[in-house]
Design a protein around this motif. Sequence first.
Motif, PDB file in Angstrom:
ATOM      1  N   THR A 118       0.827  -1.208   0.000  1.00 28.34           N
ATOM      2  CA  THR A 118       0.000   0.000   0.000  1.00 28.34           C
ATOM      3  C   THR A 118       0.865   1.263   0.000  1.00 28.34           C
ATOM      4  O   THR A 118       0.414   2.329   0.439  1.00 28.34           O
ATOM      5  N   PHE A 119       2.069   1.176  -0.509  1.00 24.48           N
ATOM      6  CA  PHE A 119       3.007   2.299  -0.511  1.00 24.48           C
ATOM      7  C   PHE A 119       2.429   3.484  -1.264  1.00 24.48           C
ATOM      8  O   PHE A 119       1.983   3.359  -2.396  1.00 24.48           O
ATOM      9  N   GLU A 120       2.446   4.655  -0.604  1.00 27.19           N
ATOM     10  CA  GLU A 120       1.811   5.834  -1.197  1.00 27.19           C
ATOM     11  C   GLU A 120       2.741   7.033  -1.343  1.00 27.19           C
ATOM     12  O   GLU A 120       2.276   8.133  -1.640  1.00 27.19           O
ATOM     13  N   TYR A 121       4.035   6.848  -1.159  1.00 25.01           N
ATOM     14  CA  TYR A 121       4.939   7.989  -1.158  1.00 25.01           C
ATOM     15  C   TYR A 121       5.840   8.081  -2.390  1.00 25.01           C
ATOM     16  O   TYR A 121       6.801   8.846  -2.386  1.00 25.01           O
ATOM     17  N   SER A 122       5.539   7.364  -3.438  1.00 22.84           N
ATOM     18  CA  SER A 122       6.425   7.362  -4.602  1.00 22.84           C
ATOM     19  C   SER A 122       6.486   8.721  -5.292  1.00 22.84           C
ATOM     20  O   SER A 122       7.439   8.993  -6.017  1.00 22.84           O
ATOM     21  N   ASN A 141       4.279  14.838   8.063  1.00 19.36           N
ATOM     22  CA  ASN A 141       4.091  13.660   7.226  1.00 19.36           C
ATOM     23  C   ASN A 141       5.403  13.329   6.531  1.00 19.36           C
ATOM     24  O   ASN A 141       6.277  14.195   6.404  1.00 19.36           O
ATOM     25  N   PRO A 142       5.538  12.098   6.033  1.00 20.62           N
ATOM     26  CA  PRO A 142       6.732  11.785   5.248  1.00 20.62           C
ATOM     27  C   PRO A 142       6.916  12.808   4.128  1.00 20.62           C
ATOM     28  O   PRO A 142       5.950  13.215   3.486  1.00 20.62           O
ATOM     29  N   GLY A 143       8.144  13.246   3.943  1.00 21.40           N
ATOM     30  CA  GLY A 143       8.450  14.233   2.920  1.00 21.40           C
ATOM     31  C   GLY A 143       8.451  15.664   3.432  1.00 21.40           C
ATOM     32  O   GLY A 143       8.931  16.566   2.748  1.00 21.40           O
ATOM     33  N   ASP A 144       7.931  15.900   4.632  1.00 16.07           N
ATOM     34  CA  ASP A 144       7.858  17.261   5.167  1.00 16.07           C
ATOM     35  C   ASP A 144       9.193  17.778   5.679  1.00 16.07           C
ATOM     36  O   ASP A 144       9.454  18.983   5.630  1.00 16.07           O
ATOM     37  N   ALA A 145      10.023  16.906   6.245  1.00 16.23           N
ATOM     38  CA  ALA A 145      11.229  17.368   6.937  1.00 16.23           C
ATOM     39  C   ALA A 145      12.375  16.384   6.768  1.00 16.23           C
ATOM     40  O   ALA A 145      12.172  15.206   6.482  1.00 16.23           O
ATOM     41  N   LYS A 146      13.570  16.899   6.990  1.00 11.54           N
ATOM     42  CA  LYS A 146      14.765  16.075   7.081  1.00 11.54           C
ATOM     43  C   LYS A 146      14.976  15.761   8.553  1.00 11.54           C
ATOM     44  O   LYS A 146      14.961  16.665   9.392  1.00 11.54           O
TER      45      LYS A 146
END
Length: 166
Positions: free
Chosen positions: A18-22, A51-56
């Motif tokens: 169900t990976f949704e971050y591609s 959320n994933p992708g928001d920060a390092k």
Amino acid sequence: MTGAFDDLLTANEDFSRTFEYSGLTGRAARGLAVVTCMDSRIDPLKLLGLNPGDAKILRNAGARVTDDVLRTLILAVYLLNVDRVLVMPHTDCRMAKSTDEDVHELISREYGIDTRSLEFHTVANQDAALRRDLVRIRTYPYLPDRLKVGGAVYDVHTGKLMPVEL
């Protein structure tokens, strides 16, 4: 890579179905970098409403601003959209309960390994160390003056952040 990692590989199979971050890029969508501890009680995305992708997320023992953290922040700022940095150590941290000498002695006594060539960056005074690390980022010559830098201590028992001002 089997045996000791079977549980992780099985969990990854479920995750990848169900990976949704591609569609995410490597850039920090919210312009944020977080320097925090490796302590497994800390979930930086969740506790900051990200959320994933928001920060390092940069993690090390004690949430210290080491040379490697500074190197990574340079890349994050100039290549990955970071314009603000939060340094976030936490309560009940093992690095704030020991000295480097204590750690060297324990590892030597328990495992027979001489680690005296390493610095573990233990923290005698967590508040003072955080303030010193904030100044280190703010005055680092390769980071821009426009970079916003803040600090807060995360309480692992309440989930609350306690901001620290310089």
